[in-house]
Write a protein that holds these residues in place. Structure first.
Motif, PDB file in Angstrom:
ATOM      1  N   LEU A  75     -23.460 -16.080 -22.797  1.00  0.00           N
ATOM      2  CA  LEU A  75     -24.624 -15.719 -22.313  1.00  0.00           C
ATOM      3  C   LEU A  75     -25.094 -16.645 -21.449  1.00  0.00           C
ATOM      4  CD1 LEU A  75     -25.914 -14.493 -26.028  1.00  0.00           C
ATOM      5  CD2 LEU A  75     -24.607 -13.162 -24.237  1.00  0.00           C
ATOM      6  N   LEU A  76     -24.703 -17.791 -21.023  1.00  0.00           N
ATOM      7  CA  LEU A  76     -25.093 -18.524 -20.360  1.00  0.00           C
ATOM      8  C   LEU A  76     -25.334 -17.951 -18.646  1.00  0.00           C
ATOM      9  CD1 LEU A  76     -23.928 -21.995 -21.132  1.00  0.00           C
ATOM     10  CD2 LEU A  76     -26.257 -21.269 -21.370  1.00  0.00           C
ATOM     11  N   ARG A  77     -26.209 -17.919 -17.984  1.00  0.00           N
ATOM     12  CA  ARG A  77     -26.283 -17.210 -16.586  1.00  0.00           C
ATOM     13  C   ARG A  77     -26.065 -18.207 -15.583  1.00  0.00           C
ATOM     14  NH1 ARG A  77     -31.949 -13.591 -16.819  1.00  0.00           N
ATOM     15  NH2 ARG A  77     -31.198 -11.957 -18.228  1.00  0.00           N
ATOM     16  N   GLN A  78     -25.178 -18.056 -14.801  1.00  0.00           N
ATOM     17  CA  GLN A  78     -24.663 -18.758 -13.667  1.00  0.00           C
ATOM     18  C   GLN A  78     -25.428 -18.703 -12.513  1.00  0.00           C
ATOM     19  OE1 GLN A  78     -21.794 -20.858 -14.467  1.00  0.00           O
ATOM     20  NE2 GLN A  78     -22.488 -19.845 -16.521  1.00  0.00           N
ATOM     21  N   ARG A  79     -26.621 -19.030 -12.558  1.00  0.00           N
ATOM     22  CA  ARG A  79     -27.688 -18.716 -11.459  1.00  0.00           C
ATOM     23  C   ARG A  79     -28.245 -20.061 -11.122  1.00  0.00           C
ATOM     24  NH1 ARG A  79     -31.303 -13.502 -13.324  1.00  0.00           N
ATOM     25  NH2 ARG A  79     -29.545 -11.888 -13.520  1.00  0.00           N
ATOM     26  N   GLN A  80     -29.104 -20.800 -11.900  1.00  0.00           N
ATOM     27  CA  GLN A  80     -29.783 -21.773 -11.357  1.00  0.00           C
ATOM     28  C   GLN A  80     -28.788 -23.034 -11.227  1.00  0.00           C
ATOM     29  OE1 GLN A  80     -33.417 -21.819 -13.349  1.00  0.00           O
ATOM     30  NE2 GLN A  80     -33.959 -24.268 -12.463  1.00  0.00           N
ATOM     31  N   THR A  81     -28.878 -23.884 -10.320  1.00  0.00           N
ATOM     32  CA  THR A  81     -27.971 -25.212 -10.056  1.00  0.00           C
ATOM     33  C   THR A  81     -28.744 -26.415 -10.244  1.00  0.00           C
ATOM     34  OG1 THR A  81     -28.370 -25.131  -7.678  1.00  0.00           O
ATOM     35  CG2 THR A  81     -26.483 -23.597  -8.399  1.00  0.00           C
ATOM     36  N   THR A  82     -29.840 -26.467 -10.076  1.00  0.00           N
ATOM     37  CA  THR A  82     -30.428 -27.751  -9.846  1.00  0.00           C
ATOM     38  C   THR A  82     -31.730 -27.771 -10.882  1.00  0.00           C
ATOM     39  OG1 THR A  82     -29.922 -28.292  -7.763  1.00  0.00           O
ATOM     40  CG2 THR A  82     -31.488 -29.806  -8.702  1.00  0.00           C
ATOM     41  N   ALA A  98     -31.964 -19.036 -17.859  1.00  0.00           N
ATOM     42  CA  ALA A  98     -30.602 -19.840 -18.268  1.00  0.00           C
ATOM     43  C   ALA A  98     -29.897 -18.848 -19.120  1.00  0.00           C
ATOM     44  CB  ALA A  98     -31.094 -20.980 -18.792  1.00  0.00           C
ATOM     45  N   ILE A  99     -30.371 -18.040 -20.139  1.00  0.00           N
ATOM     46  CA  ILE A  99     -29.605 -17.567 -21.027  1.00  0.00           C
ATOM     47  C   ILE A  99     -29.926 -16.108 -21.069  1.00  0.00           C
ATOM     48  CG2 ILE A  99     -30.922 -18.150 -22.911  1.00  0.00           C
ATOM     49  CD1 ILE A  99     -28.448 -18.481 -24.436  1.00  0.00           C
ATOM     50  N   SER A 100     -29.049 -14.896 -21.308  1.00  0.00           N
ATOM     51  CA  SER A 100     -29.391 -13.550 -21.592  1.00  0.00           C
ATOM     52  C   SER A 100     -29.719 -13.777 -22.916  1.00  0.00           C
ATOM     53  CB  SER A 100     -28.045 -12.806 -21.287  1.00  0.00           C
ATOM     54  OG  SER A 100     -27.696 -12.830 -19.901  1.00  0.00           O
ATOM     55  N   THR A 101     -30.852 -12.960 -23.116  1.00  0.00           N
ATOM     56  CA  THR A 101     -31.295 -12.809 -24.650  1.00  0.00           C
ATOM     57  C   THR A 101     -31.407 -11.453 -25.175  1.00  0.00           C
ATOM     58  OG1 THR A 101     -33.690 -12.402 -23.758  1.00  0.00           O
ATOM     59  CG2 THR A 101     -32.848 -14.794 -24.434  1.00  0.00           C
ATOM     60  N   SER A 102     -31.286 -10.303 -24.395  1.00  0.00           N
ATOM     61  CA  SER A 102     -30.707  -8.969 -24.642  1.00  0.00           C
ATOM     62  C   SER A 102     -29.830  -8.493 -23.736  1.00  0.00           C
ATOM     63  CB  SER A 102     -32.060  -8.265 -24.628  1.00  0.00           C
ATOM     64  OG  SER A 102     -32.629  -8.286 -23.256  1.00  0.00           O
ATOM     65  N   TYR A 103     -29.062  -7.341 -24.179  1.00  0.00           N
ATOM     66  CA  TYR A 103     -28.142  -6.855 -23.488  1.00  0.00           C
ATOM     67  C   TYR A 103     -28.610  -5.500 -22.597  1.00  0.00           C
ATOM     68  CZ  TYR A 103     -23.911  -4.527 -21.738  1.00  0.00           C
ATOM     69  OH  TYR A 103     -22.878  -4.030 -21.077  1.00  0.00           O
ATOM     70  N   ALA A 104     -28.733  -5.768 -21.047  1.00  0.00           N
ATOM     71  CA  ALA A 104     -29.416  -5.099 -20.247  1.00  0.00           C
ATOM     72  C   ALA A 104     -28.522  -4.091 -19.362  1.00  0.00           C
ATOM     73  CB  ALA A 104     -30.318  -5.791 -19.496  1.00  0.00           C
ATOM     74  N   MET A 112     -21.741 -12.133 -18.303  1.00  0.00           N
ATOM     75  CA  MET A 112     -20.688 -12.691 -19.380  1.00  0.00           C
ATOM     76  C   MET A 112     -19.403 -12.996 -18.977  1.00  0.00           C
ATOM     77  SD  MET A 112     -22.088 -10.373 -22.735  1.00  0.00           S
ATOM     78  CE  MET A 112     -20.887 -11.075 -23.607  1.00  0.00           C
ATOM     79  N   LEU A 113     -19.010 -12.128 -18.131  1.00  0.00           N
ATOM     80  CA  LEU A 113     -17.630 -12.519 -17.486  1.00  0.00           C
ATOM     81  C   LEU A 113     -17.469 -13.483 -16.741  1.00  0.00           C
ATOM     82  CD1 LEU A 113     -16.330  -8.906 -17.010  1.00  0.00           C
ATOM     83  CD2 LEU A 113     -16.038 -10.317 -19.060  1.00  0.00           C
ATOM     84  N   ARG A 114     -18.786 -13.767 -15.681  1.00  0.00           N
ATOM     85  CA  ARG A 114     -18.925 -14.749 -14.715  1.00  0.00           C
ATOM     86  C   ARG A 114     -19.006 -16.164 -15.693  1.00  0.00           C
ATOM     87  NH1 ARG A 114     -23.295 -13.283 -12.487  1.00  0.00           N
ATOM     88  NH2 ARG A 114     -22.201 -11.926 -10.806  1.00  0.00           N
ATOM     89  N   ALA A 115     -19.529 -15.847 -16.655  1.00  0.00           N
ATOM     90  CA  ALA A 115     -19.653 -17.260 -17.423  1.00  0.00           C
ATOM     91  C   ALA A 115     -18.333 -17.718 -18.026  1.00  0.00           C
ATOM     92  CB  ALA A 115     -20.707 -17.106 -18.752  1.00  0.00           C
ATOM     93  N   ALA A 116     -17.525 -16.710 -18.619  1.00  0.00           N
ATOM     94  CA  ALA A 116     -16.088 -16.989 -19.169  1.00  0.00           C
ATOM     95  C   ALA A 116     -15.259 -17.394 -18.000  1.00  0.00           C
ATOM     96  CB  ALA A 116     -15.762 -15.613 -19.793  1.00  0.00           C
ATOM     97  N   THR A 117     -15.428 -17.202 -16.649  1.00  0.00           N
ATOM     98  CA  THR A 117     -14.665 -17.476 -15.615  1.00  0.00           C
ATOM     99  C   THR A 117     -14.604 -18.996 -15.465  1.00  0.00           C
ATOM    100  OG1 THR A 117     -14.789 -15.254 -14.566  1.00  0.00           O
ATOM    101  CG2 THR A 117     -14.159 -17.152 -13.037  1.00  0.00           C
ATOM    102  N   ALA A 118     -15.906 -19.385 -15.683  1.00  0.00           N
ATOM    103  CA  ALA A 118     -16.459 -20.703 -15.337  1.00  0.00           C
ATOM    104  C   ALA A 118     -15.903 -21.679 -16.166  1.00  0.00           C
ATOM    105  CB  ALA A 118     -17.986 -21.080 -15.338  1.00  0.00           C
ATOM    106  N   LEU A 119     -15.440 -20.942 -17.498  1.00  0.00           N
ATOM    107  CA  LEU A 119     -14.858 -21.939 -18.546  1.00  0.00           C
ATOM    108  C   LEU A 119     -13.239 -21.871 -18.902  1.00  0.00           C
ATOM    109  CD1 LEU A 119     -17.710 -21.092 -21.225  1.00  0.00           C
ATOM    110  CD2 LEU A 119     -17.300 -23.154 -20.015  1.00  0.00           C
ATOM    111  N   SER A 120     -12.944 -20.855 -17.939  1.00  0.00           N
ATOM    112  CA  SER A 120     -11.363 -20.552 -18.038  1.00  0.00           C
ATOM    113  C   SER A 120     -10.549 -21.765 -17.377  1.00  0.00           C
ATOM    114  CB  SER A 120     -10.962 -19.126 -17.653  1.00  0.00           C
ATOM    115  OG  SER A 120     -11.849 -18.168 -18.346  1.00  0.00           O
TER     116      SER A 120
END
Length: 340
Positions: A75-82, A98-104, A112-120
């Motif tokens: 649920l972590l949003r890959q947006r803000q960098t600094t 920084a985090i998704s609190t509801s499904y929109a 969510m898939l972008r966050a998973a990609t960063a961890l794969s």
């Protein structure tokens, strides 16, 4: 004592009915079914959707209600960098950004898939590419663990986002063994289909190598798998026939939703016809107790060099592993989990 796999590899009719009804309404379930790049796996009264080894959603049916859960890290949003640390010790960040609190809608799933990609890692990413083009695959992330943990989840690690399936007893003092893939294939007898298990490794994995006088770690790993699969062959055959029945129904639902969402016919999620034949009992399911080692992530120069020497050593006596060398995974590697 191990429990029959047939208990663990099926969804109740009520759960399947509820999933079909939920698919008629816009929402997260429609979005997940419509996405062509998610891998579906049936568990014990649960369905997992994987992306690059990450269990994006685990769908269950407690008290007759379809329920989904995910890990907070997706649920972590890959947006803000600094982020600035102010003199009081506070980080200058708005949690809502920084985090998704509801499904929109689909945008949330994309994040969510972008966050998973960063961890794969490279191994899970490469395996996902192979799975995406393998219609004969019927299961992934197959854990072999003790019966006391049959309905427990892992602690959220990407490498094992599946339920721990109670197929065999092992010591609870060590981590459960886990096979990456189960597939179906035809052989000489037309009335049979074979259930084959695969362990997938990237070429850089050190478990494939050892000193000339030593034994690579993968050899002992495959030996444990063989012992388990031999002992549990009857349970696996009956359990996976039930799993195939559920897959046929879920695949039909998925195709219906994908067509309504505008997914092209070429990108629709399709299974090998063997799955339906096993589900209907037209073919007797047999279990190959010898797992196949699928190795990927190497080019022609590496294959012809020292890495190729390591592979030949694994295939030769005394190890005699069944090795499938794929190279670099892509759209053209749809045969990764088929018989060589």
């Amino acid at each position: 004592m191990s429990n029959p796999v047939s208990v663990f590899r099926a969804l109740s009719p009520g759960f399947l009915d509820a999933l079909e009804a939920l698919a008629e309404r816009p929402g997260w379930w429609q979005d997940v079914l419509a996405h062509p790049d998610l891998i579906l796996a049936v568990r014990r009264e649960a369905v997992n959707f994987y992306y690059r080894g990450a269990s994006i959603f685990r769908v269950t049916f407690p008290n007759g209600t379809v329920t989904a859960e995910t890990h907070a890290k997706y649920l972590l949003r890959q947006r803000q960098t600094t982020v600035r640390l102010d003199p009081t010790g506070a980080f200058g960040i708005d949690p809502a950004t920084a985090i998704s609190t509801s499904y929109a809608g689909p945008t949330t799933l994309t994040e969510m898939l972008r966050a998973a990609t960063a961890l794969s890692g490279l191994e899970k990413t490469g395996l996902h590419r192979l799975l995406r083009h393998a219609p004969n695959v019927i299961d992934v992330e197959i854990a072999l663990t003790s019966s006391i943990a049959d309905s427990a989840d892992t602690d959220g690690e990407d490498a094992s986002g599946a339920l721990l399936d109670s197929t065999v007893p092992i010591s609870v003092s060590r981590s459960p063994d886990r096979l990456d893939v189960a597939s179906l294939e035809e052989r000489a007898e037309p009335g049979e289909a074979w259930l084959v298990f695969h362990e997938a490794k990237i070429a850089a994995n050190p478990e494939l190598r050892a000193a000339p006088s030593g034994q690579p770690a993968i050899v002992a790993q495959v030996s444990r798998y063989t012992t388990t699969l031999t002992r549990e062959a009857d349970h696996l055959a009956s359990g996976y026939q039930l799993l195939c029945r559920d897959l046929i129904r879920l695949d039909a639902l998925r195709q219906r939703v994908q067509r309504a969402a505008g997914v092209s016919e070429a990108d629709l999620w399709r299974r090998d016809p063997l799955v339906a034949e096993v589900a209907e009992g037209a073919r007797r399911l047999r279990v190959d107790p010898r797992p196949r080692l699928v190795v990927f992530g190497f080019d022609a120069d590496q294959r012809d060099g020292i890495f190729g020497t390591h592979l030949k050593r694994l295939q030769a006596e005394p190890f005699s592993l069944a090795v499938r060398a794929i190279g670099n995974p892509g759209a053209g590697t749809s045969n990764a989990f088929r018989r060589p």
